[in-house]
Structure formats: C-alpha cells, structure tokens
Design a protein around this motif. Structure first.
Motif, mmCIF file in Angstrom:
data_model
loop_
_atom_site.group_PDB
_atom_site.id
_atom_site.type_symbol
_atom_site.label_atom_id
_atom_site.label_comp_id
_atom_site.label_asym_id
_atom_site.label_seq_id
_atom_site.Cartn_x
_atom_site.Cartn_y
_atom_site.Cartn_z
ATOM 1 N N ASP A 167 0.818 -1.206 0.000
ATOM 2 C CA ASP A 167 0.000 0.000 0.000
ATOM 3 C C ASP A 167 0.854 1.259 0.000
ATOM 4 N N HIS A 168 2.129 1.114 -0.421
ATOM 5 C CA HIS A 168 3.012 2.280 -0.351
ATOM 6 C C HIS A 168 2.663 3.344 -1.377
ATOM 7 N N THR A 169 1.857 3.013 -2.386
ATOM 8 C CA THR A 169 1.479 4.013 -3.380
ATOM 9 C C THR A 169 -0.012 4.314 -3.320
ATOM 10 N N ASP A 170 -0.648 3.974 -2.231
ATOM 11 C CA ASP A 170 -2.089 4.173 -2.143
ATOM 12 C C ASP A 170 -2.452 5.648 -2.039
ATOM 13 N N LEU A 171 -3.514 6.006 -2.718
ATOM 14 C CA LEU A 171 -4.095 7.345 -2.640
ATOM 15 C C LEU A 171 -5.326 7.275 -1.746
ATOM 16 N N ILE A 172 -5.396 8.144 -0.765
ATOM 17 C CA ILE A 172 -6.547 8.174 0.117
ATOM 18 C C ILE A 172 -7.622 9.060 -0.505
ATOM 19 N N LEU A 173 -8.793 8.467 -0.796
ATOM 20 C CA LEU A 173 -9.940 9.227 -1.287
ATOM 21 C C LEU A 173 -11.081 8.950 -0.317
ATOM 22 N N LEU A 189 -6.854 3.850 -2.815
ATOM 23 C CA LEU A 189 -6.825 3.481 -4.217
ATOM 24 C C LEU A 189 -5.430 2.961 -4.532
ATOM 25 N N ASN A 190 -5.326 1.663 -4.726
ATOM 26 C CA ASN A 190 -4.036 1.030 -4.981
ATOM 27 C C ASN A 190 -3.835 0.925 -6.484
ATOM 28 N N LEU A 191 -2.878 1.651 -7.006
ATOM 29 C CA LEU A 191 -2.614 1.666 -8.438
ATOM 30 C C LEU A 191 -1.389 0.845 -8.827
ATOM 31 N N LEU A 230 0.335 19.331 -15.669
ATOM 32 C CA LEU A 230 -0.967 19.506 -16.291
ATOM 33 C C LEU A 230 -2.061 18.871 -15.425
ATOM 34 N N GLY A 231 -1.772 17.685 -14.904
ATOM 35 C CA GLY A 231 -2.733 17.037 -14.024
ATOM 36 C C GLY A 231 -3.020 17.865 -12.789
ATOM 37 N N LYS A 232 -1.988 18.478 -12.239
ATOM 38 C CA LYS A 232 -2.178 19.317 -11.049
ATOM 39 C C LYS A 232 -3.082 20.494 -11.353
ATOM 40 N N GLU A 233 -3.034 20.970 -12.585
ATOM 41 C CA GLU A 233 -3.898 22.078 -12.993
ATOM 42 C C GLU A 233 -5.331 21.613 -13.246
ATOM 43 N N LEU A 234 -5.498 20.447 -13.887
ATOM 44 C CA LEU A 234 -6.827 19.985 -14.297
ATOM 45 C C LEU A 234 -7.598 19.314 -13.167
ATOM 46 N N ARG A 235 -6.909 18.801 -12.154
ATOM 47 C CA ARG A 235 -7.497 18.253 -10.935
ATOM 48 C C ARG A 235 -8.256 16.935 -11.091
ATOM 49 N N PRO A 236 -7.730 15.970 -11.866
ATOM 50 C CA PRO A 236 -8.270 14.620 -11.731
ATOM 51 C C PRO A 236 -7.833 14.078 -10.370
ATOM 52 N N ASP A 237 -8.298 12.884 -10.027
ATOM 53 C CA ASP A 237 -7.891 12.297 -8.751
ATOM 54 C C ASP A 237 -6.437 11.856 -8.774
ATOM 55 N N TYR A 238 -5.987 11.388 -9.931
ATOM 56 C CA TYR A 238 -4.610 10.885 -9.979
ATOM 57 C C TYR A 238 -4.055 10.897 -11.395
ATOM 58 N N SER A 245 -13.752 -4.490 -7.281
ATOM 59 C CA SER A 245 -14.204 -5.351 -8.371
ATOM 60 C C SER A 245 -13.174 -5.447 -9.496
ATOM 61 N N PHE A 246 -12.139 -4.613 -9.427
ATOM 62 C CA PHE A 246 -11.079 -4.620 -10.441
ATOM 63 C C PHE A 246 -9.795 -5.066 -9.776
ATOM 64 N N VAL A 247 -9.487 -6.367 -9.933
ATOM 65 C CA VAL A 247 -8.375 -6.950 -9.160
ATOM 66 C C VAL A 247 -7.016 -6.521 -9.663
#
Length: 381
Positions: free
Chosen positions: A6-12, A17-19, A210-218, A379-381
């Motif tokens: 879980d070292h790259t998990d994003l807390i939402l 969210l484990n990517l 660009l992502g930091k500007e557009l504000r998706p979750d990740y 549901s997405f393993v």
C-alpha cells in the motif's frame, strides 16, 4: 511476505486506491473455490467494444493483437453483461484493444451494466466526449481513466498520432470531468495514465503539472509492455535513468491529486518471477472483435490454440461452462506452459500472477482482513 502493498495508495475519502499492486487477496472465497478445482467466474473482465481506434499511438500494443474481427452490437453486449451478472462477475473495464467510446453501443452498455449491479469502468483517449455525454456517463462509472502520454500539445500529437488541436479538446474534457464530479458529488474516480517509453522522458513533468492544474484524482505513470519479440522496441534498461524525474513528478502530489508511478513493473525490467499463469480465471480479457482469450497478449491469430470462442457467436455463460474454456485455463496454469518464454512483458494479470504463484508455492499467505478497510475499486483486481 503478504503481497498486499500500500506504499502508493491514494486516500480518497476513507478508502485507499491502490494503483500498483493487486486486490486479489480481498477475494479469498474465490481463491478457495479455485483451489478446490471449481469453475470460478472471473472477478474482472477487461474488454473492448471494438477493435477500431481514432488514434495512432506509437506505443500501442493493440497493433500486435490483430484477429478476425466481428461486430459487438447492442444485443451481443447486453447478452454478455446479463451473463456476467448471472455468473458473479463483479467488474467490467472497457479498455483492452480498441477505443470503446467510438462504438455506437458504448453509452448503452455502460448504463446497462451499471443497472445490473456490475462495476463499470473505461480507459479512453477521451476525444469523443463532450460535457453532456460526460454528465450522462459519470454516474454509471466506477472509474474513468484517460490515456494521455504527453503534457504538451505538439508532443501529444507526435506520441499519440493525432493533430495538435485534439490535445485542446481532450484537456477540456478532463477539466469537465473533474468539474462534473465535484459539482455532483460523484463517486467515479477520474484518472490520467501515461504509458511511459524512455524516449518520452521530456513529458513526465509537463504531464504531472498539467494534471495538477486539471485536478483529476490521480495520474499514474506506467511501463510500456512489449511482446516476446520486442516489436515495439522498448528498452527496459533505460527506465533506471528516469527515476529522479519520476520521483520529482510524484512530489507534485497533494491532498486531492496524486501522481503515482508503477514502480513494481518499471523496476522489473520486463521480466517475470513466475512460469505459470494462474491469474486468467480471475481476470480474463476479451478483444474488441468479441474474441475470448486468457489475455490480450494471446489475441493475435498466431495464438489460435489459446482462443476460446467469440461472444458474437456464443453466449459467454455457455462458453465459460464449456470444456474448451477450462482446457485453455488449465493449460496455461500447467507445467507445459512457461510465461517467461511464451508471453510478452508484464501483462495485465502480472500482479495477480505474482501473488497466486507465491501463494501456491507457500511463499505468500492470505492476510487476515479482519478490521481492515477494503481498497477502492475492489471489483477490479
């Protein structure tokens, strides 16, 4: 070793969210049924609604997956989704080997799957969207991931094989996604994905910014898969030279936007630690032609001995119940199959295979999940 990183998990909210890993250990009942030799339904199915695509990305693996094309029409996909719900499939991701959003049945398929209780998701170049269509779709999706491998207009055009002004439209669509989610308090996770070839180094920071500007979750930055013949020419030895820049991109993360690198696959240098493929029964792939095979790396006509059938011809429930389906699954899990020499690099099932291989060998234990909050997108393993 537990296999649950879980070292790259994003807390939402209150979930993670484990990517970079797998959630297979959260499906212990299905693992137990598999161990007993039962015919288990896939947890996740990764598929496309068409083989066609309106882009020409230089890193595209789909061009190595050509097979006999058939048309997935409305009746075919509705029957398929009905079968999935009946069987116990949990998640359907429209990703695979085509741009599903250009299929005329895409919107109806997402909404029908959602109405059946399936978790629906899509990976897309996001070009054909507009705000009205996004407002209709996002409530029915568990996640929407935009494939975007550059943060600058001209480099986007070069890498993704389109005209420069297409970048502007995609950027606006991403901005709209984030705005619609926020205004309507939707659960759908909005993500960006960069398929990183070493020669795209100059786009790591522009895209993260660009992502930091557009504000998706990740934004997730991942390796580029190649086939066993190396036809895409990915030089895995060059990824190490990008580590400082990748760490700098991750440092742009804040409390609502996370840049995550798939370190486990990037650091693997295109190699596997296992020989058997145990993951396909848990996570199968279907081509945009309707072809059912264990994974996308086996879609090409040269791998016909692994092809199970086509949902345009045969109901998926009947296919899953057939001896042919399980002959293929048992073959790739048996001693006559060697994923290290017979497969391309780092497939979709790679992390599931790592976990199950370690589990079968007694090197990985099923963790005690008591009191642990499940990760997002289970549901997405």
């Amino acid at each position: 070793m537990t296999g649950m990183t879980d070292h790259t998990d994003l807390i939402l909210g209150k979930q993670k969210l484990n990517l970079d890993g797998t959630k297979i250990a959260w499906h212990q009942e299905r693992i137990a049924a598999w161990e007993r030799g039962e015919r288990i339904a896939p947890i996740t199915i990764d598929m496309a609604l068409t083989r066609a695509c309106n882009y020409g990305c230089h890193y595209c693996y789909a061009m190595l997956q050509e097979n006999d094309r058939k048309t997935i029409n409305r009746q075919v996909i509705f029957d398929f989704l009905d079968d999935c719900a009946k069987m116990g499939v949990q998640g359907i991701s429209f990703v695979s080997d085509g741009e599903s959003t250009i299929s005329p049945v895409f919107v109806d398929a997402v909404k029908h799957g959602h109405s059946l209780g399936l978790s629906m998701a899509v990976g897309t170049n996001a070009f054909v969207f507009n705000r009205r269509k996004l407002e209709e779709l996002l409530p029915a999706l568990t996640y929407l991931r935009v494939n975007i491998s550059a943060g600058e207009r001209d480099r986007y055009a070069e890498i993704m094989g389109v005209k420069p002004h297409w970048f502007d439209r995609v950027v606006q669509n991403i901005r709209d996604m984030a705005d619609i989610k926020k205004k309507n308090n939707l659960d759908c996770t909005i993500g960006l994905q960069m398929v990183l070839m070493p020669e795209y180094e100059d786009q790591i920071m522009p895209l993260a910014q660009l992502g930091k500007e557009l504000r998706p979750d990740y934004l997730v930055i991942k390796h580029c898969s190649d086939n066993e013949d190396g036809d895409l020419g990915v030089d895995y030895t060059k990824y190490a030279g990008l580590y400082d820049k990748l760490h700098a991109a991750e440092a742009l993360s804040d409390s609502e936007y996370s840049v995550q690198v798939k370190w486990s696959k990037i650091e693997a240098n295109g190699t596997r630690s296992y020989q058997r493929c145990y993951g396909a029964p848990f996570m199968i792939q279907i081509s945009g032609s309707g072809l059912v095979a264990p994974c996308g790396m086996l879609f090409n006509e040269q791998y016909k001995k692994f092809h199970i059938g086509n949902i345009c011809d045969t109901r998926f429930y009947d296919m899953w119940n057939s001896d042919r389906y399980w002959e293929v699954m048992n073959y790739i899990a048996g001693p006559q199959f060697n994923a290290q020499t017979m497969c391309g690099s780092l497939c979709l099932q790679h992390k599931v295979n790592e976990f199950l291989d370690g589990y079968v060998k007694g090197q990985v234990d099923l963790p005690d999940l008591g009191g642990r909050a499940p990760p997002m997108h289970l549901s997405f393993v």
